[in-house]
Write a protein that holds these residues in place. Structure first.
Motif, PDB file in Angstrom:
ATOM      1  N   VAL A   1       0.890  -1.137  -0.071  1.00 39.10           N
ATOM      2  CA  VAL A   1       0.063  -0.016   0.100  1.00 39.10           C
ATOM      3  C   VAL A   1       0.865   1.172  -0.039  1.00 39.10           C
ATOM      4  CG1 VAL A   1      -1.797  -0.913   1.141  1.00 39.10           C
ATOM      5  CG2 VAL A   1      -0.080  -0.089   2.691  1.00 39.10           C
ATOM      6  N   ASP A   2       0.386   2.534  -0.472  1.00 44.99           N
ATOM      7  CA  ASP A   2       0.903   3.530  -0.508  1.00 44.99           C
ATOM      8  C   ASP A   2       1.971   4.079   1.061  1.00 44.99           C
ATOM      9  OD1 ASP A   2       0.361   3.855  -3.028  1.00 44.99           O
ATOM     10  OD2 ASP A   2      -1.362   5.397  -2.730  1.00 44.99           O
ATOM     11  N   ARG A   3       1.115   3.662   2.033  1.00 38.68           N
ATOM     12  CA  ARG A   3       1.573   4.110   3.299  1.00 38.68           C
ATOM     13  C   ARG A   3       0.681   3.351   4.355  1.00 38.68           C
ATOM     14  NH1 ARG A   3      -0.710   8.743   6.373  1.00 38.68           N
ATOM     15  NH2 ARG A   3      -2.615   9.384   5.146  1.00 38.68           N
ATOM     16  N   TRP A   4       1.414   3.112   5.473  1.00 33.83           N
ATOM     17  CA  TRP A   4       0.929   2.661   6.644  1.00 33.83           C
ATOM     18  C   TRP A   4       1.719   2.607   7.876  1.00 33.83           C
ATOM     19  CZ3 TRP A   4       2.448  -1.637   9.670  1.00 33.83           C
ATOM     20  CH2 TRP A   4       3.708  -2.251   9.435  1.00 33.83           C
TER      21      TRP A   4
ATOM     22  N   GLY B   1     -11.339  10.670   9.688  1.00 32.90           N
ATOM     23  CA  GLY B   1     -11.245  11.455   8.416  1.00 32.90           C
ATOM     24  C   GLY B   1     -10.335  12.525   8.496  1.00 32.90           C
ATOM     25  N   ASN B   2      -9.777  12.832   9.713  1.00 33.45           N
ATOM     26  CA  ASN B   2      -8.449  13.616   9.742  1.00 33.45           C
ATOM     27  C   ASN B   2      -7.276  13.228   9.426  1.00 33.45           C
ATOM     28  OD1 ASN B   2     -10.330  15.708  10.883  1.00 33.45           O
ATOM     29  ND2 ASN B   2      -9.971  15.256  12.733  1.00 33.45           N
ATOM     30  N   HIS B   3      -7.150  11.751   9.332  1.00 37.99           N
ATOM     31  CA  HIS B   3      -5.997  11.148   8.808  1.00 37.99           C
ATOM     32  C   HIS B   3      -5.882  10.230   7.895  1.00 37.99           C
ATOM     33  CE1 HIS B   3      -4.784  12.599  13.123  1.00 37.99           C
ATOM     34  NE2 HIS B   3      -5.772  12.521  13.172  1.00 37.99           N
ATOM     35  N   TYR B   4      -6.984   9.729   7.608  1.00 38.18           N
ATOM     36  CA  TYR B   4      -7.283   8.518   6.346  1.00 38.18           C
ATOM     37  C   TYR B   4      -8.434   8.791   5.440  1.00 38.18           C
ATOM     38  CZ  TYR B   4      -5.107   5.937  10.363  1.00 38.18           C
ATOM     39  OH  TYR B   4      -4.227   5.520  11.201  1.00 38.18           O
ATOM     40  N   SER B   5      -8.015   8.593   4.222  1.00 36.66           N
ATOM     41  CA  SER B   5      -9.104   8.255   3.402  1.00 36.66           C
ATOM     42  C   SER B   5      -9.882   6.913   3.605  1.00 36.66           C
ATOM     43  CB  SER B   5      -8.644   8.013   1.788  1.00 36.66           C
ATOM     44  OG  SER B   5      -7.696   6.730   1.808  1.00 36.66           O
ATOM     45  N   PRO B   6     -11.173   6.809   3.017  1.00 36.29           N
ATOM     46  CA  PRO B   6     -11.840   5.462   3.250  1.00 36.29           C
ATOM     47  C   PRO B   6     -10.903   4.364   2.882  1.00 36.29           C
ATOM     48  CG  PRO B   6     -13.108   7.254   2.320  1.00 36.29           C
ATOM     49  CD  PRO B   6     -11.913   7.630   2.252  1.00 36.29           C
TER      50      PRO B   6
ATOM     51  N   GLU C   1      -7.716   3.975   3.191  1.00 39.60           N
ATOM     52  CA  GLU C   1      -6.984   3.845   4.169  1.00 39.60           C
ATOM     53  C   GLU C   1      -7.351   3.170   5.578  1.00 39.60           C
ATOM     54  OE1 GLU C   1      -3.489   7.204   2.739  1.00 39.60           O
ATOM     55  OE2 GLU C   1      -5.209   7.871   3.978  1.00 39.60           O
ATOM     56  N   LEU C   2      -8.541   3.856   5.589  1.00 41.65           N
ATOM     57  CA  LEU C   2      -9.195   3.360   6.889  1.00 41.65           C
ATOM     58  C   LEU C   2      -9.332   1.548   6.914  1.00 41.65           C
ATOM     59  CD1 LEU C   2     -10.824   3.443   9.620  1.00 41.65           C
ATOM     60  CD2 LEU C   2     -12.885   3.996   8.169  1.00 41.65           C
ATOM     61  N   ARG C   3     -10.170   1.248   5.574  1.00 43.50           N
ATOM     62  CA  ARG C   3     -10.292  -0.272   5.419  1.00 43.50           C
ATOM     63  C   ARG C   3      -8.633  -0.744   5.702  1.00 43.50           C
ATOM     64  NH1 ARG C   3     -14.981  -2.122   3.708  1.00 43.50           N
ATOM     65  NH2 ARG C   3     -16.520  -0.564   4.418  1.00 43.50           N
ATOM     66  N   HIS C   4      -7.853  -0.431   5.422  1.00 40.31           N
ATOM     67  CA  HIS C   4      -6.518  -1.221   5.578  1.00 40.31           C
ATOM     68  C   HIS C   4      -6.047  -1.190   7.129  1.00 40.31           C
ATOM     69  CE1 HIS C   4      -2.589  -2.586   4.690  1.00 40.31           C
ATOM     70  NE2 HIS C   4      -1.963  -1.831   5.445  1.00 40.31           N
ATOM     71  N   VAL C   5      -6.615  -0.249   7.822  1.00 39.08           N
ATOM     72  CA  VAL C   5      -6.436  -0.273   9.192  1.00 39.08           C
ATOM     73  C   VAL C   5      -7.430  -1.197   9.861  1.00 39.08           C
ATOM     74  CG1 VAL C   5      -6.565   1.140  11.353  1.00 39.08           C
ATOM     75  CG2 VAL C   5      -5.481   2.315   9.370  1.00 39.08           C
TER      76      VAL C   5
ATOM     77  N   GLY D   1     -13.443   2.894  13.149  1.00 36.85           N
ATOM     78  CA  GLY D   1     -14.340   3.518  12.179  1.00 36.85           C
ATOM     79  C   GLY D   1     -15.582   3.889  12.662  1.00 36.85           C
ATOM     80  N   ASP D   2     -16.082   3.417  14.007  1.00 32.87           N
ATOM     81  CA  ASP D   2     -17.392   3.566  14.535  1.00 32.87           C
ATOM     82  C   ASP D   2     -17.423   4.955  15.044  1.00 32.87           C
ATOM     83  OD1 ASP D   2     -17.859   0.492  15.267  1.00 32.87           O
ATOM     84  OD2 ASP D   2     -15.683   1.100  15.782  1.00 32.87           O
ATOM     85  N   ARG D   3     -18.583   5.590  14.752  1.00 34.80           N
ATOM     86  CA  ARG D   3     -18.865   6.853  15.239  1.00 34.80           C
ATOM     87  C   ARG D   3     -18.009   8.059  14.441  1.00 34.80           C
ATOM     88  NH1 ARG D   3     -22.653   6.204  18.916  1.00 34.80           N
ATOM     89  NH2 ARG D   3     -22.590   8.024  19.781  1.00 34.80           N
ATOM     90  N   GLY D   4     -17.320   7.500  13.289  1.00 34.96           N
ATOM     91  CA  GLY D   4     -16.374   8.563  12.617  1.00 34.96           C
ATOM     92  C   GLY D   4     -15.114   8.409  13.249  1.00 34.96           C
ATOM     93  N   ARG D   5     -14.889   7.612  14.519  1.00 29.53           N
ATOM     94  CA  ARG D   5     -13.437   7.661  15.229  1.00 29.53           C
ATOM     95  C   ARG D   5     -12.652   6.412  15.021  1.00 29.53           C
ATOM     96  NH1 ARG D   5     -13.701  11.888  18.619  1.00 29.53           N
ATOM     97  NH2 ARG D   5     -15.683  12.846  19.043  1.00 29.53           N
TER      98      ARG D   5
END
Length: 495
Positions: free
Chosen positions: A236-239, A249-254, A256-260, A304-308
């Motif tokens: 991936v591009d970065r992790w 959302g302040n740190h990841y694209s959707p 990137e969040l899925r990768h986390v 990812g819950d509650r946007g966090r």
């Protein structure tokens, strides 16, 4: 009876097979979770042997406050935050094994059971908490996880996180010591625990405590397990192995969040895989007939819950406060489920009951052995949880209230000799057994939800249902009084 307690740090209940029951994550509690299913065959295997508690709630958070709940059978967060055991704490290993610094021969001669801990949890040794191992007959510490200051070799090594972050220690340790999956930390913990059972199987009524830091961050699972959830693996591009405790959302694209989320799910899968080694050893040694196993976690995490993402930001909503809790007893409750409210403070009296030792008075926990025998046995009407100086949560399993403090969050006191050396609090001088605390709370409103219709607590019904809000606020006030909480807690919570 022997007793084994297994605590896996930051284990979300919806990632555990006995709770998701094969459903995709986004159909368990939170639609914000991915659509994949997380296989945990060894948790499932333990559940078939035991009793699954559907309404288990953490208590004090985060990591070390939860452990003090376990070690003392009392909620820490009402009196103090993250810290070591205090001199007057009647900690669980000493209640099992008697006074410390005695020979094993003396201990056994006096009729005390052996206690032993296997852990890779560096916080147990870290400044500001590092004395939780001292009451055991023996212990084994697997070195190298997270911020463990172990290896210092002046080498160049791959470090996905910022060089200034303390987790740089983790990646240095891993680079120098990890050669195969057997060297992952959860693998070492469960392997060493299984080895201890092999060597100590003839002890009568022992207590073994396994404190496994996985699946807590850093999240750096084997790539073959990661590809179960993200086919790209680490391509991936970065992790980064750590996550910010913030709105994602302040740190990841959707993407990137899925990768986390994939790395977390892979860490859960890895932890479950090596849990199986311990269960295999119990099978091999035929120890289930006289051994009780308690499996749980200190808390969950927002992923990812509650946007966090991460912990320590807001109320103890379901993703953080609701925990797995499975008890496999030699005779009772096999393959059953219970709806009674249970908490980490219950481990203390339950272990002492199992190994035949008396439980000191003034504990907040409840012996769960009667509940294993009788599905109608009562525990408590309400469970409470929280982080020191922040909101306090109360639930009956159907309704849940997260009560925020008044705007200035005062009066608030820190009780005991210890100081806030890990999570920062502005503490005043030590006077009359306590220190005044200047602590802003989270900027989150008091929150009321109906968990039957809204398990992830998206809808705040506090304004729409004032009578229900007032009812739970009264119950919270009564609960705090009944627990002997410092009286200023009611004042700072506006109760």
């Amino acid at each position: 009876m022997n007793c084994i307690v297994i605590v896996c740090d930051t284990l979300r209940v919806d990632h555990c097979g006995p709770y998701h029951l094969g459903r995709p994550l986004n159909r368990v509690v939170s639609p914000e979770q991915p659509e994949w299913t997380v296989p945990t065959p060894n948790m499932d295997r333990l559940a078939r042997r035991g009793t699954v508690f559907d309404n288990a709630w953490c208590g004090s958070t985060p990591c070390m406050p939860a452990r003090r709940d376990i070690y003392t059978g009392r909620y820490e967060f009402l009196e103090r935050g993250w810290g070591p055991l205090e001199d007057d704490d009647l900690d669980l290993p000493r209640q099992v094994s008697g006074p410390p610094n005695q020979s094993l021969g003396w201990q056994l001669g006096q009729g005390y059971p052996v206690s032993y801990m296997v852990t890779d949890h560096f916080h147990l040794w870290e400044q500001g908490a590092g004395n939780y191992h001292m009451g055991y007959t023996g212990f084994d510490f697997v070195r190298g996880h997270e911020a463990d200051a172990w290896k210092t070799d002046p080498i160049v090594f791959p470090c996905p996180d910022d060089a200034g972050h303390k987790v740089e220690r983790h990646h240095r340790n891993v680079h120098l010591t990890r050669k195969s999956e057997n060297d992952y930390f959860c693998a070492q913990v469960f392997t060493q625990a299984a080895d201890w059972l092999e060597s100590n199987k003839t002890h009568d009524d022992f207590y073994m405590h396994i404190d496994c830091f996985d699946p807590h961050e850093p999240w750096d699972p084997p790539e073959d397990l990661l590809k179960m959830f993200d086919p790209r693996g680490y391509d991936v591009d970065r992790w980064k192995s750590m996550v910010p405790y913030d709105e994602w959302g302040n740190h990841y694209s959707p993407e990137e969040l899925r990768h986390v989320q994939a790395r977390y799910a892979a860490m859960v899968t890895l932890t479950d895989k090596w849990l199986g080694m311990l269960l295999d050893k119990l099978d091999e040694l035929d120890m289930w007939k006289n051994t009780m196993v308690i499996f749980t976690s200190d808390h969950g995490t927002y992923n990812g819950d509650r946007g966090r993402i991460g912990k320590l930001q807001t109320h103890q909503h379901d993703a953080c406060g609701h925990i797995p809790f499975i008890v496999a007893h030699p005779q009772d409750g096999h393959g059953e489920r219970r709806s009674q409210l249970v908490q980490l403070v219950d481990i203390y009296p339950t272990v002492l009951s199992a190994v035949g030792r008396p439980c000191p008075p003034d504990r907040h926990g409840i012996d769960l052995l009667p509940v294993l025998r009788d599905s109608a046995a009562a525990t408590r009407r309400y469970a409470i949880s929280g982080m020191f100086g922040r909101s306090v949560t109360i639930t009956d399993g159907e309704w849940i209230l997260h009560q925020s403090p008044v705007p200035d969050n005062k009066p608030l006191y820190w009780y005991g000799h210890s100081t806030a050396r890990f999570i920062h609090y502005d503490l005043g001088p030590y006077e009359n057994g306590r220190r005044a605390v200047d602590c802003p709370s989270w900027e989150t409103p008091t929150w009321l939800s109906d968990k039957r219709a809204d398990p992830n607590e998206f809808a705040n019904l506090a304004e729409a249902l004032p009578d229900k809000l007032a009812e739970l606020q009264r119950e919270l006030a009564d609960k705090l009084v009944g627990l002997g909480a410092p009286p200023e807690q009611l004042e700072r919570l506006g109760l």
